[in-house]
Design a protein around this motif. Structure first.
Motif, PDB file in Angstrom:
ATOM      1  N   PRO A   1       3.507   7.659  -4.849  1.00  0.00           N
ATOM      2  CA  PRO A   1       3.378   8.612  -6.161  1.00  0.00           C
ATOM      3  C   PRO A   1       2.098   9.152  -6.149  1.00  0.00           C
ATOM      4  O   PRO A   1       2.075  10.230  -6.484  1.00  0.00           O
ATOM      5  CB  PRO A   1       3.802   7.435  -7.293  1.00  0.00           C
ATOM      6  CG  PRO A   1       4.319   6.349  -6.661  1.00  0.00           C
ATOM      7  CD  PRO A   1       3.984   6.132  -5.220  1.00  0.00           C
ATOM      8  N   SER A   2       1.112   8.305  -6.164  1.00  0.00           N
ATOM      9  CA  SER A   2      -0.123   8.895  -6.258  1.00  0.00           C
ATOM     10  C   SER A   2      -0.697  10.104  -5.081  1.00  0.00           C
ATOM     11  O   SER A   2      -1.237  10.831  -5.666  1.00  0.00           O
ATOM     12  CB  SER A   2      -1.275   7.847  -6.200  1.00  0.00           C
ATOM     13  OG  SER A   2      -1.284   7.199  -4.867  1.00  0.00           O
ATOM     14  N   VAL A   3      -0.064   9.928  -3.939  1.00  0.00           N
ATOM     15  CA  VAL A   3      -0.396  10.816  -2.948  1.00  0.00           C
ATOM     16  C   VAL A   3       0.315  12.400  -3.330  1.00  0.00           C
ATOM     17  O   VAL A   3      -0.270  13.320  -3.210  1.00  0.00           O
ATOM     18  CB  VAL A   3       0.052  10.288  -1.682  1.00  0.00           C
ATOM     19  CG1 VAL A   3       0.449  11.652  -0.741  1.00  0.00           C
ATOM     20  CG2 VAL A   3      -0.898   9.337  -1.116  1.00  0.00           C
ATOM     21  N   ILE A   4       1.388  12.223  -3.876  1.00  0.00           N
ATOM     22  CA  ILE A   4       2.157  13.474  -4.182  1.00  0.00           C
ATOM     23  C   ILE A   4       1.246  14.125  -5.218  1.00  0.00           C
ATOM     24  O   ILE A   4       1.039  15.174  -5.303  1.00  0.00           O
ATOM     25  CB  ILE A   4       3.539  13.268  -4.640  1.00  0.00           C
ATOM     26  CG1 ILE A   4       4.371  12.600  -3.501  1.00  0.00           C
ATOM     27  CG2 ILE A   4       4.268  14.389  -5.507  1.00  0.00           C
ATOM     28  CD1 ILE A   4       5.709  11.993  -4.176  1.00  0.00           C
ATOM     29  N   GLY A   5       0.704  13.036  -6.242  1.00  0.00           N
ATOM     30  CA  GLY A   5      -0.067  13.981  -7.204  1.00  0.00           C
ATOM     31  C   GLY A   5      -1.539  14.554  -6.851  1.00  0.00           C
ATOM     32  O   GLY A   5      -1.760  15.465  -7.259  1.00  0.00           O
ATOM     33  N   VAL A   6      -2.003  13.850  -5.952  1.00  0.00           N
ATOM     34  CA  VAL A   6      -3.138  14.367  -5.494  1.00  0.00           C
ATOM     35  C   VAL A   6      -2.919  15.730  -4.712  1.00  0.00           C
ATOM     36  O   VAL A   6      -3.723  16.510  -4.961  1.00  0.00           O
ATOM     37  CB  VAL A   6      -4.028  13.152  -4.341  1.00  0.00           C
ATOM     38  CG1 VAL A   6      -5.111  13.938  -3.871  1.00  0.00           C
ATOM     39  CG2 VAL A   6      -4.413  11.965  -5.024  1.00  0.00           C
ATOM     40  N   TYR A   7      -2.013  15.666  -3.824  1.00  0.00           N
ATOM     41  CA  TYR A   7      -1.872  16.739  -2.938  1.00  0.00           C
ATOM     42  C   TYR A   7      -1.589  18.047  -3.799  1.00  0.00           C
ATOM     43  O   TYR A   7      -2.178  18.904  -3.574  1.00  0.00           O
ATOM     44  CB  TYR A   7      -0.763  16.575  -1.964  1.00  0.00           C
ATOM     45  CG  TYR A   7      -0.435  17.535  -1.152  1.00  0.00           C
ATOM     46  CD1 TYR A   7      -1.437  17.927   0.079  1.00  0.00           C
ATOM     47  CD2 TYR A   7       0.581  18.791  -1.361  1.00  0.00           C
ATOM     48  CE1 TYR A   7      -1.070  19.095   0.924  1.00  0.00           C
ATOM     49  CE2 TYR A   7       0.768  19.631  -0.478  1.00  0.00           C
ATOM     50  CZ  TYR A   7      -0.047  20.042   0.596  1.00  0.00           C
ATOM     51  OH  TYR A   7       0.236  20.974   1.266  1.00  0.00           O
TER      52      TYR A   7
ATOM     53  N   ALA B   1       0.726  -1.296   0.117  1.00  0.00           N
ATOM     54  CA  ALA B   1       0.123  -0.035  -0.024  1.00  0.00           C
ATOM     55  C   ALA B   1       0.957   1.552  -0.059  1.00  0.00           C
ATOM     56  O   ALA B   1       0.692   2.195  -0.746  1.00  0.00           O
ATOM     57  CB  ALA B   1      -0.894   0.175   1.199  1.00  0.00           C
ATOM     58  N   ILE B   2       1.950   1.330   0.768  1.00  0.00           N
ATOM     59  CA  ILE B   2       2.770   2.355   0.732  1.00  0.00           C
ATOM     60  C   ILE B   2       3.529   2.556  -0.343  1.00  0.00           C
ATOM     61  O   ILE B   2       3.623   3.763  -0.837  1.00  0.00           O
ATOM     62  CB  ILE B   2       3.672   2.355   2.091  1.00  0.00           C
ATOM     63  CG1 ILE B   2       3.069   2.470   3.325  1.00  0.00           C
ATOM     64  CG2 ILE B   2       4.742   3.363   2.066  1.00  0.00           C
ATOM     65  CD1 ILE B   2       3.858   1.821   4.612  1.00  0.00           C
ATOM     66  N   GLN B   3       4.046   1.450  -0.874  1.00  0.00           N
ATOM     67  CA  GLN B   3       4.687   1.435  -2.366  1.00  0.00           C
ATOM     68  C   GLN B   3       4.023   2.202  -3.430  1.00  0.00           C
ATOM     69  O   GLN B   3       4.505   3.125  -4.021  1.00  0.00           O
ATOM     70  CB  GLN B   3       5.241   0.278  -2.905  1.00  0.00           C
ATOM     71  CG  GLN B   3       6.403  -0.412  -1.890  1.00  0.00           C
ATOM     72  CD  GLN B   3       6.867  -1.658  -2.221  1.00  0.00           C
ATOM     73  OE1 GLN B   3       5.931  -2.303  -2.597  1.00  0.00           O
ATOM     74  NE2 GLN B   3       7.973  -2.090  -1.620  1.00  0.00           N
TER      75      GLN B   3
END
Length: 263
Positions: free
Chosen positions: A79-85, A73-75
């Motif tokens: 990348p997607s968390v950075i894109g969302v934020y 989950a962390i892996q």
């Protein structure tokens, strides 16, 4: 009456999210916009909080059952968390009120966001309705980690724009790339969705005024739905449910396109 329908919708969002691990979140924005008449910009922000918090409770329940793989989950989430934020913090709230003019026709920010959302709903429906395709491991090896990271980053941007959890994109990736069985892919996807949604919402907090009373009540009802959905998950035919829900999402996407283009 509309408020009651909206809260019934909140329960349904949680139910579907609990049963399928994705898909239910795709209904949050349409319910907030077309049933409760919120501005699409506010609706996408609220959706991130609702979906993120609901998914967190679902993750806790799945973790107790051994259906969450935190390392994977962390892996997948980073990348997607950075894109969302970045999308919520620096892009969505800085779009002009009118994106462009074409003669007497203008494309507003609200319409632009809903059109993107309709396209995402259409893709989600396609993902649910298409026959499962067995993908050979060698096909994914040719992509390499850099390409996969870039793809996940753009998934984050898409999630940030439309305020949905992105489970319909994440679950196939977990099955095909991480080789997780479907139950663990669903459980792990909820943790990734929680990361994406709540961190994305942090990019909204300083940009909009939030009606916390409404948001917390709506979220609490959705949490009730996901807990019920997780309990009944083992008793239903998930493939049939995804097909029925896929048809429903497809119809919704067409209605949204019609509403935004012709109304």
């Amino acid at each position: 009456m509309l408020e009651i329908l909206g809260y019934i919708g909140a329960l349904f969002i949680g139910l579907v999210l609990g049963i399928t691990g994705g898909g239910g979140s795709i209904l949050t924005v349409p319910i907030l916009v077309y049933v409760l008449h919120l501005n699409p910009l506010i609706a996408t922000a609220y959706s991130l909080f609702i979906v993120g918090t609901t998914s967190t409770f679902g993750t806790i329940s799945n973790f107790k059952k051994g259906l969450v793989v935190p390392k994977t989950a962390i892996q997948f989430a980073i990348p997607s968390v950075i894109g969302v934020y970045l999308t919520r913090k620096f892009v969505v709230h800085h779009l002009p009120d009118v994106i462009f003019y074409f003669g007497a026709v203008q494309l507003t920010k609200a319409t632009f966001l809903m059109l993107i959302f309709a396209v995402v709903m259409f893709l989600a429906a396609y993902s649910m309705l298409k026959p499962p395709k067995k993908i050979e491991e060698s096909e994914w090896k040719t992509k390499g980690p850099v390409i996969i990271i870039i793809q996940l980053f753009f998934v984050g941007i898409l999630i940030g724009l439309v305020g949905a959890g992105g489970g319909f994109l994440i679950i196939p990736a977990l099955i095909q790339l991480a080789k997780l069985p479907i139950k663990k892919a669903i459980g792990t996807s909820l943790l990734i969705i929680a990361f994406n949604s709540l961190i994305g919402f942090m990019g909204d907090v300083q940009n909009i005024a939030i009606d916390w009373t409404f948001l917390l009540v709506f979220t609490a009802i959705s949490i009730t739905g996901i807990l019920i959905g997780l309990r009944i998950q083992q008793y239903i035919n998930e493939r049939l449910l995804r097909k029925i829900f896929g048809i429903f999402v497809l119809a919704m996407s067409i209605l949204i396109l019609y509403e935004e283009v012709f109304s």
